[in-house]
Enzyme design. Sequence first.
Site, mmCIF file in Angstrom:
data_model
loop_
_atom_site.group_PDB
_atom_site.id
_atom_site.type_symbol
_atom_site.label_atom_id
_atom_site.label_comp_id
_atom_site.label_asym_id
_atom_site.label_seq_id
_atom_site.Cartn_x
_atom_site.Cartn_y
_atom_site.Cartn_z
ATOM 1 N N HIS B 20 1.105 -1.326 0.142
ATOM 2 C CA HIS B 20 0.176 -0.382 0.132
ATOM 3 C C HIS B 20 0.585 1.585 0.308
ATOM 4 O O HIS B 20 1.812 1.566 1.265
ATOM 5 C CB HIS B 20 -0.699 0.047 1.170
ATOM 6 C CG HIS B 20 -2.042 -1.049 1.783
ATOM 7 N ND1 HIS B 20 -1.706 -2.674 1.541
ATOM 8 C CD2 HIS B 20 -3.364 -1.744 0.997
ATOM 9 C CE1 HIS B 20 -2.466 -3.284 1.644
ATOM 10 N NE2 HIS B 20 -3.606 -2.350 0.840
ATOM 11 N N HIS B 60 -2.707 -0.672 7.034
ATOM 12 C CA HIS B 60 -1.486 -1.005 5.535
ATOM 13 C C HIS B 60 -0.852 -0.295 5.726
ATOM 14 O O HIS B 60 0.040 -1.075 4.355
ATOM 15 C CB HIS B 60 -2.802 -0.850 4.857
ATOM 16 C CG HIS B 60 -3.642 0.051 4.876
ATOM 17 N ND1 HIS B 60 -4.678 0.393 5.862
ATOM 18 C CD2 HIS B 60 -3.745 1.227 4.268
ATOM 19 C CE1 HIS B 60 -5.310 1.941 6.164
ATOM 20 N NE2 HIS B 60 -4.539 2.241 4.130
ATOM 21 N N PRO B 110 -6.996 -4.591 11.078
ATOM 22 C CA PRO B 110 -7.683 -4.269 11.419
ATOM 23 C C PRO B 110 -8.684 -3.197 11.966
ATOM 24 O O PRO B 110 -7.641 -2.561 12.986
ATOM 25 C CB PRO B 110 -8.236 -5.319 12.468
ATOM 26 C CG PRO B 110 -7.063 -6.309 12.381
ATOM 27 C CD PRO B 110 -5.366 -5.105 12.108
ATOM 28 N N HIS B 251 -3.895 3.905 -3.489
ATOM 29 C CA HIS B 251 -4.398 3.258 -1.829
ATOM 30 C C HIS B 251 -3.445 1.700 -1.867
ATOM 31 O O HIS B 251 -1.877 1.385 -1.337
ATOM 32 C CB HIS B 251 -5.673 2.990 -2.005
ATOM 33 C CG HIS B 251 -5.652 1.523 -0.566
ATOM 34 N ND1 HIS B 251 -5.550 2.089 0.761
ATOM 35 C CD2 HIS B 251 -6.109 0.709 -0.363
ATOM 36 C CE1 HIS B 251 -6.106 1.436 1.078
ATOM 37 N NE2 HIS B 251 -6.345 0.009 0.836
ATOM 38 N N ARG B 344 -18.682 -16.898 38.574
ATOM 39 C CA ARG B 344 -18.352 -15.542 38.675
ATOM 40 C C ARG B 344 -18.018 -15.265 40.250
ATOM 41 O O ARG B 344 -17.265 -14.186 40.541
ATOM 42 C CB ARG B 344 -19.253 -14.596 37.828
ATOM 43 C CG ARG B 344 -20.529 -15.008 38.855
ATOM 44 C CD ARG B 344 -22.178 -14.748 38.211
ATOM 45 N NE ARG B 344 -22.979 -14.481 38.416
ATOM 46 C CZ ARG B 344 -23.954 -13.107 38.324
ATOM 47 N NH1 ARG B 344 -23.444 -11.806 37.606
ATOM 48 N NH2 ARG B 344 -25.769 -13.538 38.724
ATOM 49 N N GLU B 396 -18.187 -3.220 24.511
ATOM 50 C CA GLU B 396 -17.185 -4.122 24.378
ATOM 51 C C GLU B 396 -15.423 -3.973 23.505
ATOM 52 O O GLU B 396 -14.481 -4.987 23.698
ATOM 53 C CB GLU B 396 -17.851 -5.210 23.717
ATOM 54 C CG GLU B 396 -18.986 -5.572 25.111
ATOM 55 C CD GLU B 396 -20.463 -4.921 24.781
ATOM 56 O OE1 GLU B 396 -20.584 -4.397 23.699
ATOM 57 O OE2 GLU B 396 -21.594 -5.111 25.332
ATOM 58 N N PHE B 422 -20.971 -11.595 24.389
ATOM 59 C CA PHE B 422 -20.432 -10.448 23.317
ATOM 60 C C PHE B 422 -19.305 -11.079 23.147
ATOM 61 O O PHE B 422 -18.742 -9.682 22.875
ATOM 62 C CB PHE B 422 -21.258 -9.793 24.914
ATOM 63 C CG PHE B 422 -22.494 -9.570 24.260
ATOM 64 C CD1 PHE B 422 -23.380 -9.338 23.050
ATOM 65 C CD2 PHE B 422 -23.245 -9.482 25.313
ATOM 66 C CE1 PHE B 422 -24.714 -9.842 23.401
ATOM 67 C CE2 PHE B 422 -24.852 -8.956 25.675
ATOM 68 C CZ PHE B 422 -25.386 -9.259 24.129
ATOM 69 N N HIS B 458 -28.914 -14.449 25.121
ATOM 70 C CA HIS B 458 -28.121 -13.665 25.862
ATOM 71 C C HIS B 458 -27.646 -15.248 25.833
ATOM 72 O O HIS B 458 -25.559 -15.158 26.987
ATOM 73 C CB HIS B 458 -28.074 -12.984 26.543
ATOM 74 C CG HIS B 458 -28.306 -11.869 27.062
ATOM 75 N ND1 HIS B 458 -28.751 -10.844 25.592
ATOM 76 C CD2 HIS B 458 -27.887 -10.878 28.019
ATOM 77 C CE1 HIS B 458 -29.568 -10.275 26.165
ATOM 78 N NE2 HIS B 458 -28.793 -9.360 27.163
#
Lengths: 646, 646
Positions: B20, B60, B110, B251, B344, B396, B422, B458
Amino acid sequence: MANAIRALAMDAVEAANSGHPGMPMGMADVATVLWSSFLKYDPADPAWPDRDRFVLSAGHGSMLIYALLYLSGYASPTITDIAKFRQIDSVCAGHPENHLIAGVECATGPLGQGLAMAVGMAIAERRLNAAFGDELVDHRTWVIAGDGCLMEGINHEAIGLAGHLGLGHLNVLWDDNRITIDGDVSLSSSEDIPARYLSAGWHVTACDGHDFGDIARALAEAAADPRPSLVACRTIIGKGAPNKQGGHNVHGAALGAAEIAAAREYLGWDAAPFEIPEAILADWRSAGAQGTAAHAAWQHRYAAAEPALRSALAGCLDDSLSQQVSAEAYIGALIAKPAKIATRKASENALEALQHAWMIGGSADLTGSNNTRIKSATAFAKGSYDGNYINYGIREFGMAAAMNGIALHGGLVPFGGTFLVFSDYARNAIRMSALQHARVIYVMTHDSIGLGEDGPTHQPVEHVMSLRMIPGLQVFRPADTVETAEAWELAIKAQGTPSLLVLSRQNLPQMRTEAGDNLTARGGYRVRAAKAARKVVLLATGSEVALADDIAAALEAQGIGADVVSLPCWELFDAQDSSYRADLLPADVLKVSIEAGVTLGWQKYVGDGLTIGIDSFGASAPADVLFDHFGLTEAKITPQILERLA
Amino acid sequence: MANAIRALAMDAVEAANSGHPGMPMGMADVATVLWSSFLKYDPADPAWPDRDRFVLSAGHGSMLIYALLYLSGYASPTITDIAKFRQIDSVCAGHPENHLIAGVECATGPLGQGLAMAVGMAIAERRLNAAFGDELVDHRTWVIAGDGCLMEGINHEAIGLAGHLGLGHLNVLWDDNRITIDGDVSLSSSEDIPARYLSAGWHVTACDGHDFGDIARALAEAAADPRPSLVACRTIIGKGAPNKQGGHNVHGAALGAAEIAAAREYLGWDAAPFEIPEAILADWRSAGAQGTAAHAAWQHRYAAAEPALRSALAGCLDDSLSQQVSAEAYIGALIAKPAKIATRKASENALEALQHAWMIGGSADLTGSNNTRIKSATAFAKGSYDGNYINYGIREFGMAAAMNGIALHGGLVPFGGTFLVFSDYARNAIRMSALQHARVIYVMTHDSIGLGEDGPTHQPVEHVMSLRMIPGLQVFRPADTVETAEAWELAIKAQGTPSLLVLSRQNLPQMRTEAGDNLTARGGYRVRAAKAARKVVLLATGSEVALADDIAAALEAQGIGADVVSLPCWELFDAQDSSYRADLLPADVLKVSIEAGVTLGWQKYVGDGLTIGIDSFGASAPADVLFDHFGLTEAKITPQILERLA
């Protein structure tokens, strides 16, 4: 009328001793105004195509929509369903599920996605309006969203897209209660929400969410503005529960008997749990009945429409074009003239051959890489809603959720592309396609180390297998141009089932040279049969099928018979009868899997056979160098098989 | 100096015939001003703790950072590495990878995640500044981001968090070239970017990205403002390639020999490929050497600091507190007083016992559900940067990426929670934790249908298995309070390795009642040994270990010997020697897996044995009803085993 919502919400949550009373009680007034004076719907026909769509993006407040549907006169849910809220035999699930209740347009709960699906519904409405005109298609999409939705990244992608496309029929009612689960919104956010929406090209207004007149004024303003609208509804969470309202503890737990008693007194509500006083129910039912006339008028316009237009709309809505798609002739041409091309290119070619008028494509800014744009495509854009290609921008999650909304709206078959590795960004929306039975077609290219130099951040390794694990999702990894066409045919026809096409960047030889049935429909099939006595079955997908074929040839040269089985779609293969599967995967031979991804999972088919793959991240180099580096060559695999046979 | 970047970028991409050139050429002028007049760094010591962090979010454009590192005098990459850009034996990978080159602070590519990691780095800087003062910790985080980064949802989460926390040492240089891969930005976005950042509490300025004076003015303004800053750098993509600059075709592809020749003429650059004229290289090296004095001054301040402070900083940076963590005494107390609690909750208790001063927790607005906040925690917030708990908000993905940034900054061990389902929202950042060797601890609660009434949106089904597929990620699913403590000990100590704790909402009985070694460190172990002749081995994780124990008891009651093996961490189990694994998984018995999730994958351990699990979406009902509904009870599983044995 609003207190009827509050009563049902608090009683249902109390009976279940589980659920979220805060939102339904806080937004009861806004919802009452919306459902009695603005929303276009007919409880007698939840499937009326020109109804407004109502999306409860803050899905945890599910009792709000269950109450609204029951009160306004929908057949489902019944009061018994509501009394069994969150129990196994009730359609009133913890979060609304579209496949359980007709009036629930989409399943919500995963925050931000309801709003993003609403963007898709608003896109579908404009697309069909462009085709059929205001007389037949002219409805709005109304959303209730909370701070949870607004803070999520996907919401920002969605509103950016909606603002860009100028979706003026989209109106979002923000439950501005200044509370999140952990406490005040100010604990985690300082954003100026109106300014943020304005920056995305939205219209913004506000109202006192407990003042009916002010709510009506704001909703009218939202409906009148040509831009998508945000209505900031200033509310008190749990409004009506005198000791708990306004705090975060009212969000997600039963109020308890004492507080419910206090709320009944505070609200002047003396009916028994799950009983709605007759006069109030009558008011609700007459609010619900207001849509009857609009529905009848629409039916009249439909009946009076040009026959060609009417028949086109009927065909659009009943999906007949999809069901007529056949790849047979196109595959015949492929067989006649074999080609070594990338399956992403094969996908483009198949799309050119198979696409129909109600398909709507797009890409998350990788059009030239995903090959999702056919030559005749035109852009769906502000001012040209008759287009059939959406430039979704760099918004993978927003694209996937919008496609869910387009599919659930009805009338259109959405498909859209990104790199397979970035399926991660959209993963929960892909899951939601399956959970919602939405026919969305994901075009995921650059499917392995075969993409080469871009390196490990861009090379999927675990993705194909982990996508196979999503229940109800058809994952196709075709081996060549023929399988790609077969996969497209199956994906387009798969009403109620999403498909995900996993496609190569690099060229692949054509493995199939004989015409016949759609073999991909069986999920797996023998692409090469052993000539010598069969001792090995090689299982592969995508780019590794040709590699398996080379290995089989090398084994045969040593007198070792080897089948090659292509497994483009595990879901479909697992649905075949056991004799078909056993024939392909016999017990008495060495089974070897070859796939340029993680090996975990392949043991299902190869048992204690060999699993050849890549259980680490990739690397940056030309593709052929990488296949050698990671041991995916005939020269490196054949000896392992020989050693195992020995 | 800027043209040296351009020359290296175009020559390296040309040699690779891949890459690139557009971004490095477009941002060469901005980068030159930043690296010669603003960035605090010392090429001789890339690990200097008080260096500024430079994050190329638009990964990139990797040739930009490789050029900068080489030109300014870092030992790596060499010019040979650059000439082998994107080849298997070069550290100059297609996208920058932090574990290959010391001057690369994080792996990018990413989109949006670099910027979001930079927010984490800026958090870490403020946290350590609060502990050690301006003399020892006072650095900035500089980011180069493109439109791709800015459009992604995660970017919006990140800037919302940065604005809320008032991270004034964070400066983002936006490559405002108005081009995306598909064409003009206007194809997919109409956002008013400055207004959007202002709405999030940022300072915004702009400059002509090709005017050195104007760039310097803007960067100085950004550095001076107490808010996080966005600098809109108006640039021409591919600047210097006279026929291609300004368009999207520059690009992501090599310019070609003719255009490179034209660019050399246009830029007045007549050096051979990969050669930098001596005078220009000397200028660059002297720019790089400017940091020597600042570094020496810092070393002087460090040497002159209070011994206690110096030693505390040294301990913080070398992670000694993590390495001293031992769960032994705490587990002794658990053994002495067995408890039936949710894992938990066990996680919270373990955290109370094991946490140290350099851990920094948080949750994506599920603090009371994830149990991530210990009693003594204080909020890390604007004005109280000495806090150790971050209210990440409903973000998140942003949280996960910020934790990557915190971990990569050094000095702190981040942990943060959300619901396991999630993890989908954050999935690519979890992958990036592993790819970047970042010790991040994910606390993922509500791990199965055991969460009950919230229903299928969920309820994780495919999540545990699909997370196990991410290379290098330690996925722990502990069965009880003891395994949870063991997992925490391992996670805290695991320098360079991320861990993900999968925890139950519901109470689980304590399975371990004898003190001893950390058995979770072996990944799997026998939790119950057969009394009768062993015919069955039951494999389970988490909440299903107790269920397996019940089944084993039922089998033993019929004279059938059954082991129970708990497998809390597959990654660690697979690393054990073969005799250890074979002892637990003998060949001559029926092996049965039990896990409340997809069965695909378990065949790896049970071969052609039984796999008991859930291969569909869940449902909404109380947990015990669901376990029965989905067949996960002793009464429903034992008969299947008996039938198979028969």
